[in-house]
Motif scaffolding. Structure first.
Motif, short mmCIF file in Angstrom:
data_model
loop_
_atom_site.label_atom_id
_atom_site.label_comp_id
_atom_site.label_asym_id
_atom_site.label_seq_id
_atom_site.Cartn_x
_atom_site.Cartn_y
_atom_site.Cartn_z
N LEU A 131 0.82 -1.21 0.00
CA LEU A 131 0.00 0.00 0.00
C LEU A 131 0.85 1.26 0.00
CD1 LEU A 131 -2.90 -0.88 2.48
CD2 LEU A 131 -2.88 -0.99 -0.01
N LYS A 132 1.97 1.24 0.71
CA LYS A 132 2.81 2.44 0.81
C LYS A 132 3.29 2.91 -0.56
CE LYS A 132 4.57 2.07 5.54
NZ LYS A 132 5.77 1.82 6.39
N LEU A 133 3.46 1.98 -1.48
CA LEU A 133 3.92 2.34 -2.82
C LEU A 133 2.85 3.07 -3.61
CD1 LEU A 133 5.71 -1.02 -3.75
CD2 LEU A 133 6.78 1.11 -2.98
N LEU A 134 1.59 2.98 -3.16
CA LEU A 134 0.47 3.52 -3.94
C LEU A 134 -0.23 4.70 -3.29
CD1 LEU A 134 -1.07 0.08 -5.00
CD2 LEU A 134 0.26 1.60 -6.45
N ILE A 135 -0.25 4.75 -1.96
CA ILE A 135 -1.07 5.78 -1.30
C ILE A 135 -0.31 7.09 -1.09
CG2 ILE A 135 -2.49 4.05 -0.17
CD1 ILE A 135 -0.97 4.46 2.39
N GLU A 136 1.00 7.09 -1.38
CA GLU A 136 1.81 8.32 -1.40
C GLU A 136 1.64 9.16 -0.13
OE1 GLU A 136 0.64 10.29 -4.96
OE2 GLU A 136 1.72 8.90 -6.27
N GLY A 137 1.81 8.52 1.01
CA GLY A 137 1.79 9.24 2.27
C GLY A 137 0.43 9.46 2.88
N GLU A 138 -0.63 9.11 2.19
CA GLU A 138 -1.98 9.26 2.74
C GLU A 138 -2.16 8.27 3.89
OE1 GLU A 138 -5.92 10.92 2.74
OE2 GLU A 138 -4.08 11.50 1.70
N PRO A 139 -2.62 8.72 5.07
CA PRO A 139 -2.84 7.79 6.18
C PRO A 139 -3.86 6.72 5.81
CG PRO A 139 -2.89 10.07 6.95
CD PRO A 139 -2.89 10.12 5.46
N VAL A 140 -3.59 5.50 6.24
CA VAL A 140 -4.48 4.39 5.89
C VAL A 140 -5.88 4.62 6.45
CG1 VAL A 140 -4.87 1.90 6.15
CG2 VAL A 140 -2.55 2.77 5.74
N HIS A 141 -5.96 5.23 7.65
CA HIS A 141 -7.28 5.40 8.26
C HIS A 141 -8.13 6.45 7.53
CE1 HIS A 141 -4.88 8.51 10.43
NE2 HIS A 141 -6.00 9.21 10.35
N GLN A 178 -7.33 3.14 12.05
CA GLN A 178 -8.24 4.09 12.70
C GLN A 178 -8.20 3.93 14.22
OE1 GLN A 178 -12.07 3.27 10.97
NE2 GLN A 178 -11.73 4.60 9.18
N TRP A 179 -8.28 2.70 14.69
CA TRP A 179 -8.33 2.48 16.13
C TRP A 179 -6.97 2.72 16.78
CZ3 TRP A 179 -11.70 -2.62 15.86
CH2 TRP A 179 -12.96 -2.27 15.37
N CYS A 180 -5.90 2.47 16.02
CA CYS A 180 -4.57 2.82 16.53
C CYS A 180 -4.46 4.34 16.67
CB CYS A 180 -3.48 2.31 15.59
SG CYS A 180 -3.23 0.53 15.64
N PHE A 181 -4.99 5.06 15.70
CA PHE A 181 -4.91 6.52 15.69
C PHE A 181 -5.71 7.12 16.83
CE2 PHE A 181 -6.52 10.67 14.22
CZ PHE A 181 -5.32 11.33 13.97
N HIS A 182 -6.91 6.58 17.07
CA HIS A 182 -7.79 7.17 18.09
C HIS A 182 -7.54 6.65 19.49
CE1 HIS A 182 -10.23 9.44 15.27
NE2 HIS A 182 -10.41 8.37 14.52
N TYR A 183 -7.08 5.40 19.61
CA TYR A 183 -7.00 4.79 20.94
C TYR A 183 -5.60 4.30 21.29
CZ TYR A 183 -12.01 4.79 20.06
OH TYR A 183 -13.29 5.17 19.74
N SER A 184 -4.58 4.69 20.50
CA SER A 184 -3.18 4.37 20.80
C SER A 184 -2.94 2.88 20.99
CB SER A 184 -2.72 5.13 22.05
OG SER A 184 -2.86 6.52 21.87
N MET A 185 -3.52 2.09 20.09
CA MET A 185 -3.32 0.65 20.16
C MET A 185 -2.10 0.24 19.32
SD MET A 185 -7.28 -0.62 19.93
CE MET A 185 -6.81 -2.30 20.28
N VAL A 225 -2.53 -5.35 15.66
CA VAL A 225 -3.26 -6.18 16.62
C VAL A 225 -4.72 -6.35 16.18
CG1 VAL A 225 -4.11 -6.34 18.99
CG2 VAL A 225 -1.76 -5.61 18.54
N VAL A 226 -5.39 -5.24 15.92
CA VAL A 226 -6.79 -5.31 15.50
C VAL A 226 -6.92 -6.09 14.20
CG1 VAL A 226 -8.76 -3.93 14.70
CG2 VAL A 226 -7.47 -3.21 16.72
N TYR A 227 -6.04 -5.81 13.25
CA TYR A 227 -6.07 -6.54 11.97
C TYR A 227 -5.96 -8.05 12.21
CZ TYR A 227 -4.76 -8.32 7.40
OH TYR A 227 -4.72 -9.05 6.24
N SER A 228 -5.04 -8.44 13.07
CA SER A 228 -4.81 -9.87 13.33
C SER A 228 -6.01 -10.51 14.00
CB SER A 228 -3.57 -10.04 14.21
OG SER A 228 -2.43 -9.46 13.58
#
Length: 472
Positions: free
Chosen positions: A354-364, A393-400, A404-407
């Protein structure tokens, strides 16, 4: 011999052309000689060469070949009148070719002494003819063909190259042209410039090199023609190739693969190679490495990269069965068990893609349309892309902890934060361990499973507290 023809009265072009055409027509074999050898415009600068080429462009029946500071003109339709037409002093046909020819003349080469003398006598009324010895001519030669293995199968292997040489003596030879690559179907071609120096043709030999640069075959032709076809058979050469993958079919790059000949109590190393980005490898070896037999009892082993300086290989992580009496070309694909070699996890591979395509755009911050595009581009399932977005998203909002959530979601747990956070700790623990076992979760989480799910459990407590507060 060569004869350079300089017209005496170039201002009388039409009369001269009539006489020239008549002379050539009546001169025995001269017409055919010009058709075969062409005529030469000499001592041209780069600008004049470009102008001559421009004058000839689009004329199908004339061909100009540039050699050093000269242009050789060939008539390709068998009619010399085409050449004379280009010289006609008609305003609409004026061009740099005719200007140079009338001002400086032209040269006919490879004439016999009698032909040159007769030419001077015949043309004396319209031109000055200067006779001299031929200058060794540089020509473009071509050698091509196909490389075969001993069993008659084309050499379909990567990394093989060919190089042509001209043998000047027993111990002296010069390279002809650039080194060429052997194509996937075994074909090769080399173009090279060669000057006669009195020889009929080069004493040509073509050598075939394996990926390590060793000579594995050669063929020779003396003298070689301008266009030569040389098929070459590589004897005593064997190839083993294949792909190394994980159990989830993910290719494993940068691993060391070694091929061995197995005896009852010993193994002999035949060759080795590193896997490429697609997990593919190719090893070539000669039957001269086999001890008292014609075919290898082949076994292929895979090793992790060496983890310290001075250590030749890392741990062995996979091996094939013994292939007795292996043929000249053998495919060996291996699947490395995840317990022996992890490689990048699914989460890490997806994020890298994804990093090769989203050009710095946050995934969330990716939209549904973004996910649809990325799914089509990368082949990542849309459901997995949505899990990646939720994880970020949940890492960004809740410092996870990332991944982990993905897994957890990949093990079928609910994709709703409230329901996920209220799952039993043992269930969260088991789900994360399962993703680690299947190389979905990054290996870095293996030593901190309890710590990784703790923020999620804490979030559940805070959410219950908030719900109770609102209920009051």
């Amino acid at each position: 011999m060569r004869a350079t023809i300089q017209f005496s009265q170039p201002d009388k072009k039409f009369d001269i052309l009539q006489k020239l055409f008549s002379f050539v027509k009546g001169f025995k074999n001269l017409r055919q000689h010009i058709l075969e050898q062409g005529i030469l415009l000499e001592r041209l600068n780069s600008g004049e060469i470009e102008n001559v080429q421009r004058a000839l462009a689009g004329i199908n029946y004339l061909e100009g070949r540039v050699i050093d500071n000269s242009v050789r003109i060939f008539v390709t339709d068998g009619e010399l009148r085409a050449l004379f037409d280009l010289m006609m002093p008609v305003s609409r046909k004026q061009n740099d070719f005719s200007r140079i020819l009338w001002e400086r003349g032209f040269t006919i080469e490879e004439l016999s002494q009698d032909q040159a003398e007769n030419l001077r006598n015949q043309f004396s009324a319209i031109a000055t003819v200067t006779i001299g010895p031929d200058v060794p001519r540089t020509r473009i030669y071509t050698v091509g063909g196909q490389i075969f293995q001993e069993d008659g199968v084309p050499l379909c292997a990567r990394g093989f190259t060919v190089c042509a040489f001209d043998a000047l003596s027993v111990n002296t030879f010069v390279r002809c042209g650039a080194m060429g690559a052997v194509q996937e179907d075994g074909f090769y071609r080399i173009d090279y410039a060669w000057r006669s120096n009195g020889r009929i043709g080069p004493d040509l030999f073509v050598r075939v090199f394996d990926p390590e640069g060793d000579i594995v075959a050669e063929a020779r032709k003396n003298p070689a023609a301008v266009q030569e076809f040389l098929d070459i058979t590589v004897k005593t050469l064997c190839i083993v190739r294949g792909t190394i993958r994980q159990v989830d079919d993910f290719p494993l790059p940068h691993l060391l693969v070694r091929a061995f000949d197995r005896d009852m109590r010993a193994e002999t190393l035949l060759g080795q190679a590193m896997t490429d980005a697609e997990g593919s490898y190719q090893i070539t070896y000669g039957t001269n490495k086999l001890r008292m037999k014609d075919k290898a009892d082949l076994i292929v082993r895979v090793f992790e990269p060496a983890d310290s300086e001075g250590k030749e290989t890392g741990d062995e992580i996979g091996a094939s069965e013994i292939i007795f009496n292996a043929p000249l070309q053998q495919a060996v694909d291996l699947e490395v068990k995840s317990g022996k070699f992890r490689g990048p996890s699914e989460y890490e591979r997806y994020i890298t893609a994804l990093k090769l395509l989203i050009e710095g755009e946050p995934v969330h911050q990716l939209t549904d349309k973004d996910l649809s595009f990325l799914g089509g581009k990368t082949g990542i399932p849309l459901e997995h892309l949505n899990y990646l977005r939720l994880d970020d998203q949940w890492c960004f909002h809740y410092s996870m902890e990332p991944a982990v959530v993905y897994s957890l979601l990949r093990q079928g747990l609910p994709a709703d934060l409230h329901h996920l956070s209220t799952e039993k700790p043992t269930r969260l623990h088991e789900a994360l361990q399962a993703s680690l076992a299947h190389n979905i979760a990054p290996a870095v989480l293996a030593d901190k499973v309890d710590q990784a799910i703790k923020p999620l459990l804490s979030l559940a407590d805070s959410m219950v507290f908030e719900l109770e507060r609102r209920a009051k």
